[in-house]
Design a protein around this motif. Structure first.
Motif, PDB file in Angstrom:
ATOM      1  N   UNK A 125       0.878  -1.200   0.094  1.00 54.11           N
ATOM      2  CA  UNK A 125       0.071   0.047   0.104  1.00 54.11           C
ATOM      3  C   UNK A 125       0.984   1.301  -0.031  1.00 54.11           C
ATOM      4  N   UNK A 126       0.454   2.214  -0.930  1.00 56.13           N
ATOM      5  CA  UNK A 126       1.309   3.402  -0.953  1.00 56.13           C
ATOM      6  C   UNK A 126       0.405   4.833  -0.948  1.00 56.13           C
ATOM      7  N   UNK A 127       1.054   5.878  -0.456  1.00 52.51           N
ATOM      8  CA  UNK A 127       0.318   6.910  -0.303  1.00 52.51           C
ATOM      9  C   UNK A 127       1.666   8.086  -0.275  1.00 52.51           C
ATOM     10  N   UNK A 128       1.370   9.140  -0.732  1.00 52.83           N
ATOM     11  CA  UNK A 128       2.077  10.413  -0.555  1.00 52.83           C
ATOM     12  C   UNK A 128       1.747  11.515   0.052  1.00 52.83           C
ATOM     13  N   UNK A 129       2.527  12.509   0.559  1.00 57.83           N
ATOM     14  CA  UNK A 129       2.015  13.582   1.067  1.00 57.83           C
ATOM     15  C   UNK A 129       2.992  14.824   0.350  1.00 57.83           C
ATOM     16  N   UNK A 130       2.391  15.654   0.060  1.00 54.26           N
ATOM     17  CA  UNK A 130       2.940  16.691  -0.806  1.00 54.26           C
ATOM     18  C   UNK A 130       2.856  18.194  -0.258  1.00 54.26           C
TER      19      UNK A 130
ATOM     20  N   UNK B 131       6.722   9.555   1.787  1.00 64.28           N
ATOM     21  CA  UNK B 131       5.864   8.554   0.764  1.00 64.28           C
ATOM     22  C   UNK B 131       5.706   7.603   1.967  1.00 64.28           C
ATOM     23  N   UNK B 132       4.350   6.834   2.118  1.00 68.74           N
ATOM     24  CA  UNK B 132       4.174   5.974   2.917  1.00 68.74           C
ATOM     25  C   UNK B 132       3.841   4.469   2.478  1.00 68.74           C
TER      26      UNK B 132
ATOM     27  N   UNK C 117       2.438  -3.010  10.451  1.00 64.82           N
ATOM     28  CA  UNK C 117       3.219  -1.900  10.416  1.00 64.82           C
ATOM     29  C   UNK C 117       3.326  -0.958   9.291  1.00 64.82           C
ATOM     30  N   UNK C 118       3.423   0.368   9.510  1.00 63.92           N
ATOM     31  CA  UNK C 118       3.553   1.274   8.397  1.00 63.92           C
ATOM     32  C   UNK C 118       4.923   1.991   8.460  1.00 63.92           C
ATOM     33  N   UNK C 119       5.390   2.392   7.186  1.00 67.04           N
ATOM     34  CA  UNK C 119       6.705   2.823   7.058  1.00 67.04           C
ATOM     35  C   UNK C 119       6.807   4.282   6.504  1.00 67.04           C
ATOM     36  N   UNK C 120       7.064   5.303   6.940  1.00 62.28           N
ATOM     37  CA  UNK C 120       7.190   6.869   6.485  1.00 62.28           C
ATOM     38  C   UNK C 120       8.485   7.038   6.041  1.00 62.28           C
ATOM     39  N   UNK C 121       8.738   7.692   4.732  1.00 60.73           N
ATOM     40  CA  UNK C 121       9.972   8.174   4.072  1.00 60.73           C
ATOM     41  C   UNK C 121       9.841   9.583   4.131  1.00 60.73           C
TER      42      UNK C 121
ATOM     43  N   UNK D  12      -3.467   6.516   6.274  1.00 66.48           N
ATOM     44  CA  UNK D  12      -3.576   6.357   4.762  1.00 66.48           C
ATOM     45  C   UNK D  12      -3.433   5.237   4.133  1.00 66.48           C
ATOM     46  N   UNK D  13      -2.276   4.332   4.744  1.00 67.17           N
ATOM     47  CA  UNK D  13      -1.953   2.971   4.032  1.00 67.17           C
ATOM     48  C   UNK D  13      -2.459   1.983   4.833  1.00 67.17           C
ATOM     49  N   UNK D  14      -2.664   2.215   6.234  1.00 66.17           N
ATOM     50  CA  UNK D  14      -3.121   0.947   7.130  1.00 66.17           C
ATOM     51  C   UNK D  14      -4.217   0.131   6.653  1.00 66.17           C
TER      52      UNK D  14
END
Length: 206
Positions: free
Chosen positions: A22-27, A40-41, A48-52, A155-157
């Motif tokens: 699952x992928x999402x973005x914040x801009x 990028x999530x 677990x979720x991973x935020x970059x 947003x990706x959970x």
């Protein structure tokens, strides 16, 4: 359930080969060419979720993240994929496909409503509530608050669980092949947005 946070890239080998992500973005805003990619999530659905996060002077040189997103054997799940594909393509230089869009799937099977936002889908399909209070916050600041991190993770959970329910409804209504055709076109739709045709229907007669 843990939210992991990284700067500029993810660790190598973070996700199992071939696992859907699952992928999402914040801009900084909604104009891709103007408003830089900040976060990028990612989630493989395991809890677990991973935020970059990318800084204001980032070169977006994130080889591990790019490999995951560009992997043609790995399905990427989005809500409103059109926007995320364009942002990732423009800033990270890869087209993150193949893809599945829960908003498109919802519009094909939830024709009894015009409410296809993520919050509405999570409530209707999964019986859970998520907060959207941080949706319009400043994602380019020097620090992300706990509320921002939790919002980004949410947003990706739920996308894997939502896909399972939407697939069931698509099969029930005989619209799975139509949905797949829409998903397959999304990379081209994102490229059209970036090339200057964001609001023009090139299939229209006039």
């Amino acid at each position: 359930m843990t939210v992991h946070f990284y700067e500029e890239d993810i660790p190598e080998g973070l996700f199992a080969p071939g696992a859907s992500i699952a992928v999402d973005t914040e801009t900084m805003g909604l104009v891709t060419l103007r408003d830089r990619l900040c976060v990028v999530q990612l989630s493989d659905g395991s809890g677990d979720e991973h935020l970059v996060r990318f800084g204001p002077r980032s070169t977006y040189d994130a080889p591990n993240l790019r490999d995951v997103l560009a992997d043609p054997e790995r399905l990427k799940l989005y809500h409103f994929a059109r926007f995320d594909l364009a942002a990732i393509r423009f800033y990270l230089g890869v087209m993150p496909a193949p893809c599945y869009c829960t908003k498109i799937a919802s519009r094909l099977v939830r024709t009894y409503t015009d409410r296809h936002g993520l919050k509405d889908l999570v409530r209707d399909l999964l019986g859970q509530e998520i907060s959207k209070q941080q949706q319009s916050s400043d994602w380019g600041g020097p620090d992300l608050s706990d509320a921002q991190r939790d919002y980004a993770a949410s947003d990706v959970r739920h996308l894997h669980a939502m896909k399972a329910e939407l697939d069931r409804r698509l099969e029930r209504e005989g619209r799975m092949e139509l949905a797949q055709a829409c998903f397959d076109f999304l990379p081209a739709r994102a490229e059209l947005d970036l090339a200057g045709w964001p609001e023009v229907d090139i299939f229209a007669h006039a």
